[in-house]
Design an enzyme around this catalytic site. Structure first.
Site, PDB file in Angstrom:
ATOM      1  N   GLU A  81       0.800  -1.221   0.000  1.00 15.65           N
ATOM      2  CA  GLU A  81       0.000   0.000   0.000  1.00 15.65           C
ATOM      3  C   GLU A  81       0.837   1.278   0.000  1.00 15.65           C
ATOM      4  O   GLU A  81       0.297   2.374  -0.159  1.00 15.65           O
ATOM      5  CB  GLU A  81      -0.938  -0.013   1.214  1.00 15.65           C
ATOM      6  CG  GLU A  81      -2.037  -1.067   1.087  1.00 15.65           C
ATOM      7  CD  GLU A  81      -2.897  -1.208   2.329  1.00 15.65           C
ATOM      8  OE1 GLU A  81      -2.453  -0.779   3.403  1.00 15.65           O
ATOM      9  OE2 GLU A  81      -4.008  -1.752   2.210  1.00 15.65           O
ATOM     10  N   GLU A 112       7.480 -22.029   7.354  1.00 16.00           N
ATOM     11  CA  GLU A 112       7.883 -21.172   8.474  1.00 16.00           C
ATOM     12  C   GLU A 112       8.917 -21.830   9.380  1.00 16.00           C
ATOM     13  O   GLU A 112       9.501 -21.184  10.236  1.00 16.00           O
ATOM     14  CB  GLU A 112       6.667 -20.762   9.298  1.00 16.00           C
ATOM     15  CG  GLU A 112       6.018 -21.867  10.102  1.00 16.00           C
ATOM     16  CD  GLU A 112       4.896 -21.327  10.978  1.00 16.00           C
ATOM     17  OE1 GLU A 112       5.051 -21.405  12.205  1.00 16.00           O
ATOM     18  OE2 GLU A 112       3.898 -20.815  10.450  1.00 16.00           O
TER      19      GLU A 112
END
Length: 272
Positions: A81, A112
């Protein structure tokens, strides 16, 4: 003493499947109200981190977010953004997620748990000591993040983290730890809820305050936003009208000519 995860403690609510919809919604909202207060308590730590990020970015440094699952997705979201909101290149704030692009939509098995991969990805971006790395993990125990922070710190890179558990292994690898203790989740262990909400709030605070400090906002306006649709062209035009007192159509023409509110205003003032 074993590390205890507050974020994994049993929910304060029982028999969720027996509750009416209204009660479910009110209970979730009650829990969500605790998040802003938890974030408020760590504003001094957020300030400490931002105050160290800004001078590094003024020297050409970048900001990296690393996370897995929800945490990784929120980091990628915040980074994505920055270009449309502040007109900055996508290479300035970079979100990395365990498992890569595919993990944005689908879980990637064991991604992960790779202690080495996070640092490998950072080195692929030619990371330097002007950069900052912020690890995001509600648990504070994600190997992908911990390994990256550890190596970054060894290489003189500023490190921070956002976690929902105090005194975590991830915090131990961070110069500035943002320990947002929101308590047990409404659905036990579902860190996409309060923890995710708090992470989003903190990321908003970090990136927005950094961009303001870097001069990407004027007054309270997004004067460097990308003009990617008619709504934003209209918003930018009205900013110019408000600032310069020009007719709408002339302001719009200037905006489209110069490509941003700031450049249009600077050009007009320079021609007077």
């Amino acid at each position: 003493m074993a590390f205890e995860k507050v974020s994994e403690q049993s929910s304060l609510y029982s028999d969720l499947e027996k509750k009416p919809i209204r009660e479910l919604l009110e209970d979730i909202n009650t829990e969500d109200q605790k998040v802003a207060l938890a974030v408020q308590k760590i504003i001094p730590q957020i300030e400490k981190l931002v105050s160290q990020i800004v001078p590094r970015m003024q020297q050409g440094g970048r900001l990296f977010y690393l996370g897995a699952g929800t945490s990784g997705r929120l980091g990628v979201l915040d980074a994505s953004e920055i270009p449309p909101t502040f007109g900055m290149p996508p290479t300035l704030i970079i979100g990395l997620i365990a498992g890569g692009e595919n993990a944005l939509r689908n879980p990637v098995e064991n991604a992960e748990d790779d202690m080495e991969r996070g640092w490998q990805e950072l080195t692929e971006h030619q990371i330097s000591d002007k950069d900052t790395v912020i690890g995001i993990a509600a648990s504070g125990t994600t190997p992908y993040v911990i390994g990256a922070l550890r190596e970054a710190r060894k290489n003189g890179i500023l490190t921070g983290c956002i976690t929902s558990n105090p005194d975590s292994p991830m915090a131990a690898e961070s110069d500035v730890a943002l320990e947002m203790v929101v308590g047990p989740e409404y659905v036990t262990g579902s860190s996409r809820m309060k923890s995710g909400t708090g992470q989003k709030m903190i990321l908003n605070m970090i990136s927005t305050s950094v961009m303001i400090q870097l001069g990407r906002v004027k007054g309270n306006k997004m004067v460097n936003m990308q003009l990617s649709n008619q709504k934003l062209v209209d918003r930018g035009t009205r900013m110019i009208v408000e600032e310069l007192g020009l007719p709408y159509e002339r302001a719009k023409s200037m905006l489209l000519l110069h490509g941003s509110v700031k450049k249009a205003i600077d050009a007009y003032k320079g021609s007077i």
